[in-house]
Design an enzyme around this catalytic site. Sequence first.
Site, PDB file in Angstrom:
ATOM      1  N   TYR A  95       0.820  -0.939   0.270  1.00  0.00           N
ATOM      2  CA  TYR A  95      -0.077   0.014  -0.508  1.00  0.00           C
ATOM      3  C   TYR A  95       1.201   1.606  -0.256  1.00  0.00           C
ATOM      4  CZ  TYR A  95      -4.506  -1.943   0.430  1.00  0.00           C
ATOM      5  OH  TYR A  95      -5.741  -3.313  -0.518  1.00  0.00           O
ATOM      6  N   GLU A 138      -8.953  -7.280   4.453  1.00  0.00           N
ATOM      7  CA  GLU A 138      -8.445  -8.109   3.303  1.00  0.00           C
ATOM      8  C   GLU A 138      -7.701  -9.167   4.897  1.00  0.00           C
ATOM      9  OE1 GLU A 138      -7.528  -5.198  -0.258  1.00  0.00           O
ATOM     10  OE2 GLU A 138      -5.777  -5.483   1.305  1.00  0.00           O
TER      11      GLU A 138
END
Length: 393
Positions: A95, A138
């Site tokens: 990310y 997730e």
Amino acid sequence: MLTPEQTALIKATVPLLESGGEALTRHFYALMLGEYPEVRVLFNQAHQASGGQQRALANAVLMYARHIDRLEALGPLVGQIVNKHVSLQILPEHYPIVGSCLLRAIREVLGAEIATDAVIDAWAVAYGQLADILIGAEEAAYVTNASAEGGWRGAREFRLSRKVVESEEIVSLYLAPVDGGTVVDFQPGQYIGLCLLLDGEEQRRNYSLSALSNGREYRISVKREAGGKVSTYLHDHLHVGDSLELFAPAGDFVLRESNKPLVLISAGVGITPALSMLEAARDSGRAIHFIHCARHAGVHAFRDWVEAQRSERPHVRHYVCYSEPRAGDAGDGEGLLSVQHLEQWLPEQRDLDAYFLGPKPFMAQVKRHLQHLGVPAAQSHYEFFGPASALDS
């Protein structure tokens, strides 16, 4: 957390994203894939070349900016992203890379006069907010997959136990775990993540699971794509006994429980999730209408199997439409799937559940036809990575 001023700045960028979102995402991918080779494996280069990946991300960024003050309005988009990420094993460390490249792309494409420090700061907070949501969802999915019976986390080695040619373009691969253990069950319509090494480069792809799990193996059915590196390998070079790695099943395009008539509409290799849905529902007693479209009989996979379901169960009906029939091809309709075809083939009761999958133009057409014929929009289900409105364009 975004301040009201930052929220206003994000929303002010919406017109710019509407007109130039794809330019921004193209620049973003060029930056990220050029400077961070470790993440290239997470992106399908064929989709990069076609522009599909850039359009999908542009749509997602636009939707996020539009609804930054009420994220619940994003609807199924977040779930779609989470499932796609889980199937490819996106991890928290990815990310920051995405975030830094996105902020650079915003500044470099929009220019410093528009993308001021305040705008960049607002987008940094907004991206951090979204990243936290996705990372949390997730991780929950990874934990669920690992704790389920037959489940696992990360990659698991599977071996090709059987290979079956289904048509001129599609081959089925039966994959069993090398460790001899069981495999986690999945919902009809879900897909599996696949990982293999080709010419020294790792490749990851998603393929729909085309048969219900029996606890021992999975089946995927792969279309040979023109110029497709992975599909060509799977067709021509993966042999019985060879191994590859799989990630646990994912996906939110799944068969929902219902007693309403079930309509499954597919085109080409889009038939694959419809097969597991038919297999799951065939003994439920509910009326099932299975409609498949192909160019001609030579590329029509699984016709005999679906016909066998129809012949054994009077509540199952099967219709075939060939757009480019060859001599001797027997179908129920010719040309592209029309509203007239569906009017004949759908149940008289339009309070039904419809699931459809195929190329984007096909899905857009089916969506319009079902609306015209009075099928409730909430009961039309399809898998498309992006806002539903994109199928209306």
